[in-house]
Design a protein around this motif. Structure first.
Motif, PDB file in Angstrom:
ATOM      1  N   TRP A 174       0.783  -1.238   0.000  1.00  0.00           N
ATOM      2  CA  TRP A 174       0.000   0.000   0.000  1.00  0.00           C
ATOM      3  C   TRP A 174       0.817   1.291   0.000  1.00  0.00           C
ATOM      4  O   TRP A 174       0.298   2.333  -0.367  1.00  0.00           O
ATOM      5  CB  TRP A 174      -0.934   0.020   1.216  1.00  0.00           C
ATOM      6  N   TRP A 175       2.071   1.266   0.440  1.00  0.00           N
ATOM      7  CA  TRP A 175       2.832   2.504   0.633  1.00  0.00           C
ATOM      8  C   TRP A 175       3.392   2.962  -0.696  1.00  0.00           C
ATOM      9  O   TRP A 175       4.444   2.530  -1.123  1.00  0.00           O
ATOM     10  CB  TRP A 175       3.948   2.278   1.644  1.00  0.00           C
ATOM     11  N   GLY A 176       2.682   3.837  -1.368  1.00  0.00           N
ATOM     12  CA  GLY A 176       3.123   4.385  -2.636  1.00  0.00           C
ATOM     13  C   GLY A 176       2.026   4.331  -3.672  1.00  0.00           C
ATOM     14  O   GLY A 176       0.914   3.884  -3.412  1.00  0.00           O
ATOM     15  N   SER A 177       2.378   4.824  -4.841  1.00  0.00           N
ATOM     16  CA  SER A 177       1.458   4.814  -5.981  1.00  0.00           C
ATOM     17  C   SER A 177       2.300   4.780  -7.252  1.00  0.00           C
ATOM     18  O   SER A 177       3.472   5.161  -7.218  1.00  0.00           O
ATOM     19  CB  SER A 177       0.577   6.062  -5.959  1.00  0.00           C
ATOM     20  N   PRO A 178       1.716   4.357  -8.368  1.00  0.00           N
ATOM     21  CA  PRO A 178       2.481   4.305  -9.617  1.00  0.00           C
ATOM     22  C   PRO A 178       3.039   5.671 -10.034  1.00  0.00           C
ATOM     23  O   PRO A 178       4.077   5.751 -10.678  1.00  0.00           O
ATOM     24  CB  PRO A 178       1.464   3.795 -10.646  1.00  0.00           C
ATOM     25  N   GLU A 179       2.372   6.768  -9.640  1.00  0.00           N
ATOM     26  CA  GLU A 179       2.801   8.109 -10.034  1.00  0.00           C
ATOM     27  C   GLU A 179       3.925   8.656  -9.156  1.00  0.00           C
ATOM     28  O   GLU A 179       4.553   9.650  -9.512  1.00  0.00           O
ATOM     29  CB  GLU A 179       1.632   9.104  -9.954  1.00  0.00           C
TER      30      GLU A 179
ATOM     31  N   MET B 229       7.304   1.065  -2.175  1.00  0.00           N
ATOM     32  CA  MET B 229       8.252   0.458  -1.246  1.00  0.00           C
ATOM     33  C   MET B 229       8.459  -0.988  -1.679  1.00  0.00           C
ATOM     34  O   MET B 229       7.496  -1.726  -1.895  1.00  0.00           O
ATOM     35  CB  MET B 229       7.705   0.474   0.178  1.00  0.00           C
ATOM     36  N   ILE B 230       9.726  -1.396  -1.803  1.00  0.00           N
ATOM     37  CA  ILE B 230      10.047  -2.776  -2.160  1.00  0.00           C
ATOM     38  C   ILE B 230      11.152  -3.281  -1.236  1.00  0.00           C
ATOM     39  O   ILE B 230      11.895  -2.502  -0.639  1.00  0.00           O
ATOM     40  CB  ILE B 230      10.472  -2.904  -3.648  1.00  0.00           C
ATOM     41  N   GLY B 231      11.249  -4.585  -1.123  1.00  0.00           N
ATOM     42  CA  GLY B 231      12.337  -5.188  -0.363  1.00  0.00           C
ATOM     43  C   GLY B 231      12.304  -4.906   1.129  1.00  0.00           C
ATOM     44  O   GLY B 231      13.347  -4.853   1.773  1.00  0.00           O
ATOM     45  N   TRP B 232      11.102  -4.749   1.701  1.00  0.00           N
ATOM     46  CA  TRP B 232      10.993  -4.480   3.142  1.00  0.00           C
ATOM     47  C   TRP B 232      11.604  -5.627   3.933  1.00  0.00           C
ATOM     48  O   TRP B 232      11.361  -6.796   3.645  1.00  0.00           O
ATOM     49  CB  TRP B 232       9.540  -4.290   3.552  1.00  0.00           C
ATOM     50  N   ASN B 233      12.401  -5.276   4.926  1.00  0.00           N
ATOM     51  CA  ASN B 233      12.994  -6.264   5.820  1.00  0.00           C
ATOM     52  C   ASN B 233      13.065  -5.639   7.202  1.00  0.00           C
ATOM     53  O   ASN B 233      13.480  -4.486   7.335  1.00  0.00           O
ATOM     54  CB  ASN B 233      14.393  -6.629   5.326  1.00  0.00           C
ATOM     55  N   ALA B 234      12.631  -6.368   8.237  1.00  0.00           N
ATOM     56  CA  ALA B 234      12.657  -5.813   9.591  1.00  0.00           C
ATOM     57  C   ALA B 234      12.869  -6.897  10.629  1.00  0.00           C
ATOM     58  O   ALA B 234      12.297  -7.985  10.532  1.00  0.00           O
ATOM     59  CB  ALA B 234      11.357  -5.073   9.888  1.00  0.00           C
TER      60      ALA B 234
ATOM     61  N   ALA C 299       8.933   6.462  -9.501  1.00  0.00           N
ATOM     62  CA  ALA C 299       8.160   6.227 -10.724  1.00  0.00           C
ATOM     63  C   ALA C 299       9.062   6.097 -11.944  1.00  0.00           C
ATOM     64  O   ALA C 299       8.727   5.385 -12.889  1.00  0.00           O
ATOM     65  CB  ALA C 299       7.148   7.355 -10.924  1.00  0.00           C
ATOM     66  N   ASP C 300      10.235   6.744 -11.919  1.00  0.00           N
ATOM     67  CA  ASP C 300      11.155   6.650 -13.061  1.00  0.00           C
ATOM     68  C   ASP C 300      12.199   5.546 -12.896  1.00  0.00           C
ATOM     69  O   ASP C 300      13.154   5.468 -13.656  1.00  0.00           O
ATOM     70  CB  ASP C 300      11.825   7.996 -13.342  1.00  0.00           C
ATOM     71  N   GLY C 301      12.007   4.669 -11.873  1.00  0.00           N
ATOM     72  CA  GLY C 301      12.855   3.493 -11.748  1.00  0.00           C
ATOM     73  C   GLY C 301      14.072   3.628 -10.852  1.00  0.00           C
ATOM     74  O   GLY C 301      14.813   2.656 -10.686  1.00  0.00           O
ATOM     75  N   GLN C 302      14.313   4.797 -10.265  1.00  0.00           N
ATOM     76  CA  GLN C 302      15.432   4.912  -9.323  1.00  0.00           C
ATOM     77  C   GLN C 302      15.153   4.054  -8.085  1.00  0.00           C
ATOM     78  O   GLN C 302      14.011   3.932  -7.669  1.00  0.00           O
ATOM     79  CB  GLN C 302      15.615   6.359  -8.869  1.00  0.00           C
ATOM     80  N   GLN C 303      16.197   3.499  -7.503  1.00  0.00           N
ATOM     81  CA  GLN C 303      16.054   2.719  -6.280  1.00  0.00           C
ATOM     82  C   GLN C 303      16.844   3.406  -5.173  1.00  0.00           C
ATOM     83  O   GLN C 303      18.073   3.515  -5.255  1.00  0.00           O
ATOM     84  CB  GLN C 303      16.504   1.284  -6.494  1.00  0.00           C
ATOM     85  N   LEU C 304      16.115   3.900  -4.154  1.00  0.00           N
ATOM     86  CA  LEU C 304      16.691   4.716  -3.097  1.00  0.00           C
ATOM     87  C   LEU C 304      16.519   4.000  -1.755  1.00  0.00           C
ATOM     88  O   LEU C 304      15.405   3.865  -1.268  1.00  0.00           O
ATOM     89  CB  LEU C 304      15.992   6.082  -3.064  1.00  0.00           C
TER      90      LEU C 304
END
Length: 162
Positions: free
Chosen positions: A41-46, A50-55, A70-75
């Motif tokens: 749920w955290w985010g939108s296509p525009e 959030m990906i790769g959550w680990n805790a 949205a432009d593919g950067q991974q931060l």
């Protein structure tokens, strides 16, 4: 049924405060915030996802996630859990692993405070550590209002599996 008001957020020179009424029990809200469920749920296509959550959900445990724009950067972002009182309170640090335009790599602290209310939960977020970064505080206030709107929609049935 809980009549939802729009999420509210504001910032001063050091701290962002945000709150929302959510149509779910506190334990469901906590799960949405600090488990892999954030990826749903955290985010939108525009904007970003959030990906790769680990805790490691314990005091002193670490968490990490990748913000995919949205432009593919991974931060990358990460932090540590400082306090956990399930399901009423979680406090964690947050640091971006990249140079945020308004905040850089300054570490901040996010506290999630959950209060049961009729029909759901009131979630209050206190995000501190913005002293000297007023533009970042204002930007994060806008961001928390948006995130809480996504969370309201998700917990209201907009994305959860039955």
């Amino acid at each position: 049924m809980l009549q939802l008001s729009l999420p509210q957020a504001m910032a001063n020179a050091d701290t962002v405060m945000a709150s929302a009424e959510l149509p779910a029990a506190p334990d469901e809200v906590i799960a949405a915030l600090v488990t892999r469920e954030v990826e749903r749920w955290w985010g939108s296509p525009e904007t970003y996802r959030m990906i790769g959550w680990n805790a490691d959900l314990r005091v002193g445990g670490s968490w990490s996630v990748v913000v995919e724009t949205a432009d593919g950067q991974q931060l990358p972002a990460s932090g540590e859990f400082l306090e956990i009182e399930m399901p009423r309170r979680i406090v964690q640090t947050r640091r971006y692993g990249w140079d945020h335009p308004a905040l850089g790599r300054q570490e901040t602290t996010v506290a999630y405070l959950l209060e049961p209310i009729a029909g759901g939960t009131r979630l209050t977020i206190c995000h501190g550590g913005f002293a000297g970064f007023p533009d970042a505080a204002a930007e994060h206030a806008e961001g928390w209002a948006r995130v809480l709107g996504w969370l309201q929609g998700y917990l209201g049935g907009g994305g959860r599996a039955a």
